[in-house]
Design a protein around this motif. Structure first.
Motif, PDB file in Angstrom:
ATOM      1  N   PRO A  76       0.795  -1.234   0.000  1.00 22.19           N
ATOM      2  CA  PRO A  76       0.000   0.000   0.000  1.00 22.19           C
ATOM      3  C   PRO A  76       0.824   1.278   0.000  1.00 22.19           C
ATOM      4  CG  PRO A  76      -0.088  -1.075   2.155  1.00 22.19           C
ATOM      5  CD  PRO A  76       0.577  -2.035   1.215  1.00 22.19           C
ATOM      6  N   LEU A  77       2.090   1.227   0.391  1.00 15.00           N
ATOM      7  CA  LEU A  77       2.897   2.441   0.373  1.00 15.00           C
ATOM      8  C   LEU A  77       3.030   2.989  -1.037  1.00 15.00           C
ATOM      9  CD1 LEU A  77       6.018   3.337   2.374  1.00 15.00           C
ATOM     10  CD2 LEU A  77       6.237   3.352  -0.112  1.00 15.00           C
ATOM     11  N   GLY A 129      -3.556 -14.877   6.863  1.00 16.85           N
ATOM     12  CA  GLY A 129      -4.639 -15.852   6.820  1.00 16.85           C
ATOM     13  C   GLY A 129      -5.719 -15.515   7.821  1.00 16.85           C
ATOM     14  N   ILE A 130      -6.492 -16.521   8.200  1.00 15.92           N
ATOM     15  CA  ILE A 130      -7.535 -16.296   9.190  1.00 15.92           C
ATOM     16  C   ILE A 130      -6.873 -16.053  10.547  1.00 15.92           C
ATOM     17  CG2 ILE A 130      -9.223 -17.679   7.917  1.00 15.92           C
ATOM     18  CD1 ILE A 130      -8.705 -19.955   9.871  1.00 15.92           C
ATOM     19  N   PRO A 131      -7.567 -15.382  11.484  1.00 15.56           N
ATOM     20  CA  PRO A 131      -6.928 -15.022  12.757  1.00 15.56           C
ATOM     21  C   PRO A 131      -6.292 -16.191  13.497  1.00 15.56           C
ATOM     22  CG  PRO A 131      -8.983 -13.823  12.514  1.00 15.56           C
ATOM     23  CD  PRO A 131      -8.911 -14.771  11.353  1.00 15.56           C
ATOM     24  N   SER A 132      -6.919 -17.349  13.481  1.00 16.19           N
ATOM     25  CA  SER A 132      -6.351 -18.487  14.231  1.00 16.19           C
ATOM     26  C   SER A 132      -5.023 -18.936  13.631  1.00 16.19           C
ATOM     27  CB  SER A 132      -7.340 -19.653  14.252  1.00 16.19           C
ATOM     28  OG  SER A 132      -7.624 -20.102  12.934  1.00 16.19           O
ATOM     29  N   VAL A 133      -4.915 -18.888  12.299  1.00 13.21           N
ATOM     30  CA  VAL A 133      -3.648 -19.255  11.646  1.00 13.21           C
ATOM     31  C   VAL A 133      -2.573 -18.220  11.980  1.00 13.21           C
ATOM     32  CG1 VAL A 133      -2.505 -19.546   9.416  1.00 13.21           C
ATOM     33  CG2 VAL A 133      -4.755 -20.563   9.808  1.00 13.21           C
ATOM     34  N   LYS A 134      -2.938 -16.950  11.943  1.00 16.21           N
ATOM     35  CA  LYS A 134      -1.971 -15.897  12.290  1.00 16.21           C
ATOM     36  C   LYS A 134      -1.486 -16.070  13.727  1.00 16.21           C
ATOM     37  CE  LYS A 134      -2.641 -11.613  10.885  1.00 16.21           C
ATOM     38  NZ  LYS A 134      -1.658 -11.265   9.848  1.00 16.21           N
ATOM     39  N   TYR A 147      -4.106  -6.526   3.843  1.00 12.11           N
ATOM     40  CA  TYR A 147      -5.405  -6.059   3.383  1.00 12.11           C
ATOM     41  C   TYR A 147      -6.180  -7.140   2.633  1.00 12.11           C
ATOM     42  CZ  TYR A 147      -4.413  -1.196   4.632  1.00 12.11           C
ATOM     43  OH  TYR A 147      -4.162  -0.038   5.323  1.00 12.11           O
ATOM     44  N   THR A 148      -5.512  -7.969   1.855  1.00 14.51           N
ATOM     45  CA  THR A 148      -6.209  -8.963   1.037  1.00 14.51           C
ATOM     46  C   THR A 148      -6.036 -10.391   1.550  1.00 14.51           C
ATOM     47  OG1 THR A 148      -4.310  -9.047  -0.470  1.00 14.51           O
ATOM     48  CG2 THR A 148      -6.102  -7.535  -1.032  1.00 14.51           C
ATOM     49  N   GLU A 149      -4.863 -10.755   2.074  1.00 13.62           N
ATOM     50  CA  GLU A 149      -4.623 -12.136   2.486  1.00 13.62           C
ATOM     51  C   GLU A 149      -5.246 -12.490   3.840  1.00 13.62           C
ATOM     52  OE1 GLU A 149      -2.365 -10.175   1.267  1.00 13.62           O
ATOM     53  OE2 GLU A 149      -1.272 -11.175  -0.351  1.00 13.62           O
ATOM     54  N   ASP A 150      -5.482 -11.499   4.693  1.00 13.10           N
ATOM     55  CA  ASP A 150      -6.106 -11.776   5.988  1.00 13.10           C
ATOM     56  C   ASP A 150      -7.630 -11.783   5.832  1.00 13.10           C
ATOM     57  OD1 ASP A 150      -3.644 -11.853   7.146  1.00 13.10           O
ATOM     58  OD2 ASP A 150      -3.794  -9.925   8.166  1.00 13.10           O
ATOM     59  N   THR A 151      -8.267 -12.819   6.389  1.00 12.04           N
ATOM     60  CA  THR A 151      -9.721 -12.936   6.259  1.00 12.04           C
ATOM     61  C   THR A 151     -10.362 -13.248   7.607  1.00 12.04           C
ATOM     62  OG1 THR A 151      -9.384 -15.242   5.624  1.00 12.04           O
ATOM     63  CG2 THR A 151      -9.665 -13.663   3.848  1.00 12.04           C
ATOM     64  N   PRO A 152     -10.832 -12.234   8.345  1.00  7.70           N
ATOM     65  CA  PRO A 152     -10.741 -10.802   8.036  1.00  7.70           C
ATOM     66  C   PRO A 152      -9.452 -10.213   8.609  1.00  7.70           C
ATOM     67  CG  PRO A 152     -12.059 -11.112   9.997  1.00  7.70           C
ATOM     68  CD  PRO A 152     -11.645 -12.497   9.553  1.00  7.70           C
ATOM     69  N   MET A 153      -9.123  -8.988   8.192  1.00  7.08           N
ATOM     70  CA  MET A 153      -7.991  -8.290   8.785  1.00  7.08           C
ATOM     71  C   MET A 153      -8.395  -7.777  10.171  1.00  7.08           C
ATOM     72  SD  MET A 153      -5.759  -5.105   7.244  1.00  7.08           S
ATOM     73  CE  MET A 153      -6.851  -3.784   7.816  1.00  7.08           C
ATOM     74  N   GLU A 189      -1.241 -10.525  22.511  1.00  2.00           N
ATOM     75  CA  GLU A 189      -0.238 -10.557  23.586  1.00  2.00           C
ATOM     76  C   GLU A 189       0.978 -11.362  23.148  1.00  2.00           C
ATOM     77  OE1 GLU A 189      -0.108  -8.953  26.316  1.00  2.00           O
ATOM     78  OE2 GLU A 189      -2.107  -8.068  26.300  1.00  2.00           O
ATOM     79  N   PRO A 190       2.200 -10.854  23.404  1.00  2.00           N
ATOM     80  CA  PRO A 190       2.470  -9.508  23.897  1.00  2.00           C
ATOM     81  C   PRO A 190       2.058  -8.459  22.863  1.00  2.00           C
ATOM     82  CG  PRO A 190       4.497 -10.539  23.173  1.00  2.00           C
ATOM     83  CD  PRO A 190       3.449 -11.598  23.121  1.00  2.00           C
ATOM     84  N   ARG A 191       1.669  -7.309  23.355  1.00  2.00           N
ATOM     85  CA  ARG A 191       1.145  -6.265  22.477  1.00  2.00           C
ATOM     86  C   ARG A 191       2.232  -5.842  21.467  1.00  2.00           C
ATOM     87  NH1 ARG A 191      -2.248  -1.882  25.501  1.00  2.00           N
ATOM     88  NH2 ARG A 191      -3.424  -3.809  25.834  1.00  2.00           N
ATOM     89  N   PRO A 192       1.930  -5.865  20.177  1.00  3.71           N
ATOM     90  CA  PRO A 192       2.973  -5.521  19.189  1.00  3.71           C
ATOM     91  C   PRO A 192       3.448  -4.081  19.332  1.00  3.71           C
ATOM     92  CG  PRO A 192       1.077  -6.594  18.143  1.00  3.71           C
ATOM     93  CD  PRO A 192       0.674  -6.254  19.535  1.00  3.71           C
ATOM     94  N   PHE A 193       4.742  -3.904  19.200  1.00  2.11           N
ATOM     95  CA  PHE A 193       5.308  -2.549  19.179  1.00  2.11           C
ATOM     96  C   PHE A 193       5.193  -1.945  17.784  1.00  2.11           C
ATOM     97  CE2 PHE A 193       9.197  -0.544  17.520  1.00  2.11           C
ATOM     98  CZ  PHE A 193       9.011   0.736  18.054  1.00  2.11           C
ATOM     99  N   PHE A 194       5.424  -2.784  16.761  1.00  6.35           N
ATOM    100  CA  PHE A 194       5.473  -2.317  15.372  1.00  6.35           C
ATOM    101  C   PHE A 194       4.389  -3.049  14.581  1.00  6.35           C
ATOM    102  CE2 PHE A 194       7.178  -2.098  11.042  1.00  6.35           C
ATOM    103  CZ  PHE A 194       7.737  -0.825  10.986  1.00  6.35           C
ATOM    104  N   VAL A 195       3.445  -2.307  14.012  1.00  4.72           N
ATOM    105  CA  VAL A 195       2.378  -2.899  13.215  1.00  4.72           C
ATOM    106  C   VAL A 195       2.500  -2.355  11.799  1.00  4.72           C
ATOM    107  CG1 VAL A 195      -0.114  -3.166  12.923  1.00  4.72           C
ATOM    108  CG2 VAL A 195       0.862  -3.039  15.231  1.00  4.72           C
ATOM    109  N   SER A 196       2.650  -3.262  10.837  1.00  9.01           N
ATOM    110  CA  SER A 196       2.769  -2.811   9.448  1.00  9.01           C
ATOM    111  C   SER A 196       1.592  -3.323   8.642  1.00  9.01           C
ATOM    112  CB  SER A 196       4.088  -3.262   8.828  1.00  9.01           C
ATOM    113  OG  SER A 196       4.146  -4.684   8.764  1.00  9.01           O
ATOM    114  N   PHE A 197       1.339  -2.647   7.517  1.00 12.97           N
ATOM    115  CA  PHE A 197       0.211  -2.983   6.641  1.00 12.97           C
ATOM    116  C   PHE A 197       0.720  -3.268   5.249  1.00 12.97           C
ATOM    117  CE2 PHE A 197      -1.820  -0.944  10.145  1.00 12.97           C
ATOM    118  CZ  PHE A 197      -3.094  -1.504  10.204  1.00 12.97           C
ATOM    119  N   GLN A 198       0.298  -4.450   4.735  1.00  9.63           N
ATOM    120  CA  GLN A 198       0.705  -4.851   3.379  1.00  9.63           C
ATOM    121  C   GLN A 198      -0.532  -5.230   2.583  1.00  9.63           C
ATOM    122  OE1 GLN A 198       3.856  -7.718   3.163  1.00  9.63           O
ATOM    123  NE2 GLN A 198       3.532  -8.138   1.007  1.00  9.63           N
TER     124      GLN A 198
END
Length: 494
Positions: A260-261, A441-446, A469-475, A485-494
């Motif tokens: 997305p950048l 992927g789906i939240p459980s896989v992530k 944005y597209t591969e996560d179902t849902p994001m 947990e642990p709470r992420p320090f760095f969150v990126s979007f692809q």
């Protein structure tokens, strides 16, 4: 002519008058110089049980009155106590089993005569022969009789304390006329506020750190010097992960397929990432800093010149994005996809950009090929030796250019991608290492990927999380992401 008898009487009268005059000018306890002035050089003070006691020992020579607060005191009680401390300039101590002995010892050192106890319950003092105690039931009225000290004058210290600030520490600091600065971690470089306080002091007032967590005095003094002289990073201070989080757009300028950048122009990208950061700020206690993760070397399906399976973008093409990001308060991480080249060789190509204070480095082992591998057929990997050589060079560059701490990101979605991970050096003070989980992927896989990567983490690392944005179902939403947990320090979007 005065007779001998009358002369003797006159001398005696003069002596009496002199004695009475002297007695009338003996200062009361509250008129004595009760405030100490520590040395200007930075110093670390032990704070084993009560930071307020430790601070009092540095600020006060004596105090005829003091306030002691028990655990039963209410928020309103503390408000009154704080106001009293600030206007009457008397120390305040919270007393509980762990602190009562130290508090009692400090009261004796101060020569306190009257102790005003706010709240029900016992103080735990063993001997009160030196002072009288007054149990206060209505602080707003009862503390009106407290005997204060004169207002402090002269240079007053800047005092650093880590973590949540105890109310008695804040009250004692106010009583002593000091500037109390709370930092998320025990380091004066931790925040914009702490840096500002030191730059305003700048060798004119004492600087004190409460607690050995700040290191020994030489270490603290070195960190103070860096806080005053080194440039700051977006969000303030010179420590990347202290009291903040980062939210980043991933991709490469002008290449929409890479993330997305690259799907809009520079100004629009800055606006977009700031909008995402604002969404995360609503669910984050810490400051959220917007960021770019710019792919500067792009993995390719064809060998290309030299058979390296990577394309290195000219740093001159990236510079406008990096400079504009810096002006906008956006942190930048340069991402390497090296193919059959090594990370260090590619990193050095971007040394001029990495010499900027708001620019870090990311290594993406998925795209680090062995001699016979090709992209999209095999998943790449990198060994600890190559990672360490790259981080050693980056740390040296940071020291050489007198830069603030840099972000050093290691991407990973499979444990084999970072071979010998326990041998990776993550203790270089110039760098903050991030292990960035790239599962989709789906939240459980992530979450399964996340849990695998968390096993046997190296020391001193913080975690990164990627939303697709597209591969996560849902994001995941901002709230859901911040509940990982642990709470992420760095969150990126692809």
């Amino acid at each position: 002519m005065v007779s001998r008898g009358r002369a003797v009487a006159l001398v005696a009268a003069l002596i009496v008058i002199a004695l009475l005059t002297a007695a009338s000018t003996v200062p009361r306890m509250s008129d004595v110089a009760v405030f100490a002035t520590p040395a200007i050089e930075p110093q670390v003070v032990d704070a084993p049980s009560s930071p307020a006691v430790s601070l009092s020992s540095k600020l006060f020579r004596s105090s005829s009155d003091a306030v002691v607060v028990t655990d039963s005191a209410t928020r309103e009680d503390w408000k009154t106590v704080a106001e009293t401390a600030a206007t009457r300039h008397v120390p305040v101590f919270a007393v509980r089993p762990a602190t009562s002995a130290d508090v009692e010892a400090e009261l004796h050192r101060l020569g306190t005569r009257s102790v005003w106890v706010v709240g029900a319950g016992e103080t735990g003092f063993h001997s009160t022969s030196q002072f009288s105690t007054t149990q206060v039931s209505t602080p707003s009225a009862d503390l009106a009789g407290l005997r204060g000290n004169p207002a402090p004058d002269g240079p007053r210290p800047v005092v650093f304390a880590a973590g949540p600030l105890d109310p008695d520490l804040a009250a004692t600091a106010a009583a002593g006329g000091t500037r109390l600065v709370g930092v998320a971690v025990p380091d004066p470089r931790a925040s914009g506020e702490s840096v500002r306080a030191l730059r305003e002091a700048r060798g004119t007032v004492p600087v004190i750190a409460l607690g050995r967590a700040f290191g020994d005095t030489p270490t603290f003094a070195r960190n103070v010097e860096q806080a005053v002289t080194l440039p700051e990073i977006p969000g303030g201070g010179q420590l990347v992960a202290s009291g903040r989080r980062m939210v980043a757009l991933y991709g490469s300028p002008g290449s929409p397929s890479l993330g997305p950048l690259g799907r809009q122009g520079l100004d629009a990208t800055i606006a977009r990432v700031k909008g995402i950061a604002a969404q995360y700020q609503r669910v984050s206690r810490e400051l959220v800093v917007p960021a770019f993760e710019i792919i500067v070397t792009v993995a390719s399906a064809s060998p290309g010149d030299g058979g390296a399976y990577t394309s290195m973008i000219d740093p001159a093409q990236i510079r406008p994005w990096v400079e504009a990001a810096g002006r906008a308060g956006v942190y930048v991480t340069l991402d390497l996809q090296p193919g059959r080249m090594n990370f260090l060789t590619q990193a050095k190509r971007y040394a001029d950009l990495l010499a900027m204070p708001h620019v870090g480095l990311a290594l993406d082992p998925e795209w680090r090929l062995k001699p016979e591998q090709v992209h999209l057929t095999q998943i790449g990997s990198v060994g600890a030796a190559e990672v360490n050589a790259t981080s050693d060079w980056l740390a040296g560059l940071t020291r050489e250019h007198r830069l603030p701490q840099k972000l050093f990101v290691l991407h990973e979605f499979d444990t084999d991608m970072l071979a010998n991970r326990q041998q990776i050096v993550t203790t270089r003070p110039e760098l903050q290492t991030v292990i960035h989980a790239d599962g989709h992927g789906i939240p459980s896989v992530k979450m399964d990927t996340w849990r695998r990567i968390l096993v046997d983490l190296p020391p001193n690392v913080v975690m990164g999380w990627k939303n697709f944005y597209t591969e996560d179902t849902p994001m995941l939403t901002p709230s859901q992401t911040m509940n990982v947990e642990p709470r992420p320090f760095f969150v990126s979007f692809q």
